[in-house]
Scaffold this motif. Structure first.
Motif, PDB file in Angstrom:
ATOM      1  N   SER B   4       0.947  -1.175   0.092  1.00 47.58           N
ATOM      2  CA  SER B   4      -0.085   0.222   0.010  1.00 47.58           C
ATOM      3  C   SER B   4       0.728   1.151  -0.056  1.00 47.58           C
ATOM      4  O   SER B   4       1.734   1.371   0.818  1.00 47.58           O
ATOM      5  CB  SER B   4      -0.874  -0.037   1.314  1.00 47.58           C
ATOM      6  N   PRO B   5       0.527   2.354  -0.750  1.00 45.72           N
ATOM      7  CA  PRO B   5       1.196   3.584  -0.833  1.00 45.72           C
ATOM      8  C   PRO B   5       1.350   4.245   0.390  1.00 45.72           C
ATOM      9  O   PRO B   5       2.063   5.247   0.612  1.00 45.72           O
ATOM     10  CB  PRO B   5       0.484   4.357  -1.904  1.00 45.72           C
ATOM     11  N   ARG B   6       0.261   4.021   1.422  1.00 43.64           N
ATOM     12  CA  ARG B   6       0.210   4.316   2.463  1.00 43.64           C
ATOM     13  C   ARG B   6       1.060   3.735   3.748  1.00 43.64           C
ATOM     14  O   ARG B   6       1.189   4.351   4.840  1.00 43.64           O
ATOM     15  CB  ARG B   6      -1.311   4.634   3.053  1.00 43.64           C
ATOM     16  N   HIS B   7       1.685   2.756   3.486  1.00 43.84           N
ATOM     17  CA  HIS B   7       2.509   2.105   4.427  1.00 43.84           C
ATOM     18  C   HIS B   7       3.845   3.150   4.575  1.00 43.84           C
ATOM     19  O   HIS B   7       4.289   3.874   3.689  1.00 43.84           O
ATOM     20  CB  HIS B   7       3.166   0.785   3.732  1.00 43.84           C
ATOM     21  N   PRO B   8       4.135   3.348   5.883  1.00 47.46           N
ATOM     22  CA  PRO B   8       5.197   4.270   6.130  1.00 47.46           C
ATOM     23  C   PRO B   8       6.356   3.970   5.601  1.00 47.46           C
ATOM     24  O   PRO B   8       7.194   4.972   5.506  1.00 47.46           O
ATOM     25  CB  PRO B   8       5.163   4.216   7.796  1.00 47.46           C
ATOM     26  N   TYR B  10       6.766   2.659   2.518  1.00 50.82           N
ATOM     27  CA  TYR B  10       6.366   2.577   1.043  1.00 50.82           C
ATOM     28  C   TYR B  10       7.567   2.592   0.134  1.00 50.82           C
ATOM     29  O   TYR B  10       7.892   1.762  -0.731  1.00 50.82           O
ATOM     30  CB  TYR B  10       5.170   3.236   0.688  1.00 50.82           C
TER      31      TYR B  10
END
Lengths: 255, 255
Positions: B4-8, B10
């Motif tokens: 996910s692009p929201r993973h810290p 990423y």
């Protein structure tokens, strides 16, 4: 190119070679190699030896493992590739500690390979090849564990593990001992007992301590460990390395 | 598992994925993945951004590259996998800079793959696929270079390179600019101009600076660079990260 034992980085080059071969054998994945590199950097900054603070953590870990009712060591590809023998020595010293395969990138074939590496070193039984339970808080495959292993454990030793897994175990009320060279990692922060030391040094020390313990298990973990103090001490050790190295002159006296 | 692009993490997870694929494609070797992990650790400690001191080093690097008579960028598997486009942009900004494949673990097939990755990004010609000369002070295959490239260069930009190579170039009287996230590495210590920054950030900045330069080459490098000061500043940045992180509480307020 042959590697000379006189090379200043001989030990770490040998380990790198072993991991590269473990990848070819399907035991270690690409992400595992990158993770190993991160560990190398922190070990370098920690002076590539066990600090007094880490040694205290290892002694406490032996006491906790010995006292726990159902202690389990979680083993991933890197751990099996680097330290199957050390895991076996820990379990020989205290046979009530169980060993479970636990993979981030899980396939049945890889789980079997990890189990075989452990069995070849003398570990039996190896749990977790065909998981029988799930723990909450982890996505999909990563949640799969053994009903008689991690699922039921009161204490998990998780060497080289990710923060999500450490948090999920803590959230279930399980005690967590980590082995992780990065004192800033989420795993080290979350663990009840973070060991900031290289994997094989840490496991060897824990095995030595367990070999000395003679009393029967104490029926549960009663003491607390100053996790924050241990991490702070590791950061101070790194700080000292930086200060010392900053003073060093360039090779051959160049500036 | 989808990322996910929201993973810290990423950005760094994406780069890891790209390197893993580059290994499958035969561009990157296992040792390259481990080296990348070491870099990740240092980038994390440096705050994952370009420091003011690194930015000054990058500006000086652009001036040096522009002023050099025969500047060459040495490219290995990791560099080609991570930054072929950025290399192309640097060379577009200053076409008198040459690009040479230079591999620690050399095979003709791998040299060709590295060259192809560079050519796909728009770099031409790519030197070093079939080396035509040797430099002293390096064992066997690692000494092989191009007679019109590194062999004759007055300035070599060596991103993600090993200390032996940096020393061998210096010993020949060639100026060396390094890009290496570890301010303590032998490469960073040996370089005349050590850039302690992440590869793509560093190359992008150098390209931007070169795009602004309008005057003709100045006929050789005249100024000196405070290499020691730049490394010391990087160590201070790491020290600040450690101090800040040591003060942070554990996740969820645990201690």
């Amino acid at each position: 190119m042959r590697l000379s034992p006189r090379h200043p980085r001989y030990a770490s080059l040998r380990v790198r070679g072993a991991l590269a071969r473990a990848q070819s054998a399907g035991l270690v994945v690409a992400e595992g190699l990158i993770a190993h590199g991160r560990g190398e950097a922190f070990d370098y900054l920690l002076g590539e030896r066990t600090s007094a603070s880490a040694r205290r953590a290892e002694r406490a870990a032996a006491v906790w493992l010995h006292a726990a009712r159902r202690p389990v060591i979680s083993v991933n590809g890197n751990v099996a590739a680097l330290a199957a023998r050390e895991i076996a020595r820990v379990v020989r010293a205290d046979p009530h500690i169980r060993v479970e395969v636990n993979l981030f990138h899980r396939t049945l074939a890889r789980a079997r390979r990890v189990a075989r590496a452990l069995e070849s070193a003398g570990v039996a039984p190896v749990l977790g090849v065909r998981p029988t339970a799930r723990i909450a808080g982890l996505p999909s495959d990563r949640a799969r564990v053994d009903r008689d292993g991690i699922y039921a454990a009161d204490l998990c030793l998780i060497p080289l593990e990710d923060g999500d897994r450490a948090e999920a175990l803590r959230a279930r009320g399980q005690k967590v001992i980590s082995i992780d060279l990065n004192p800033l990692s989420r795993t080290s922060r979350v663990a009840d007992l973070p060991i900031v030391d290289e994997l094989r040094r840490a496991l060897t020390h824990i095995a030595e301590d367990l070999e000395r313990v003679r009393s029967p298990p104490a029926g549960g973990i009663r003491d607390r460990f100053d996790a924050r103090g241990a991490r702070a001490e590791a950061l101070r050790t790194i700080g000292r390395t930086l200060t010392r190295e900053a003073r060093r002159r360039s090779p051959r006296g160049r500036t």
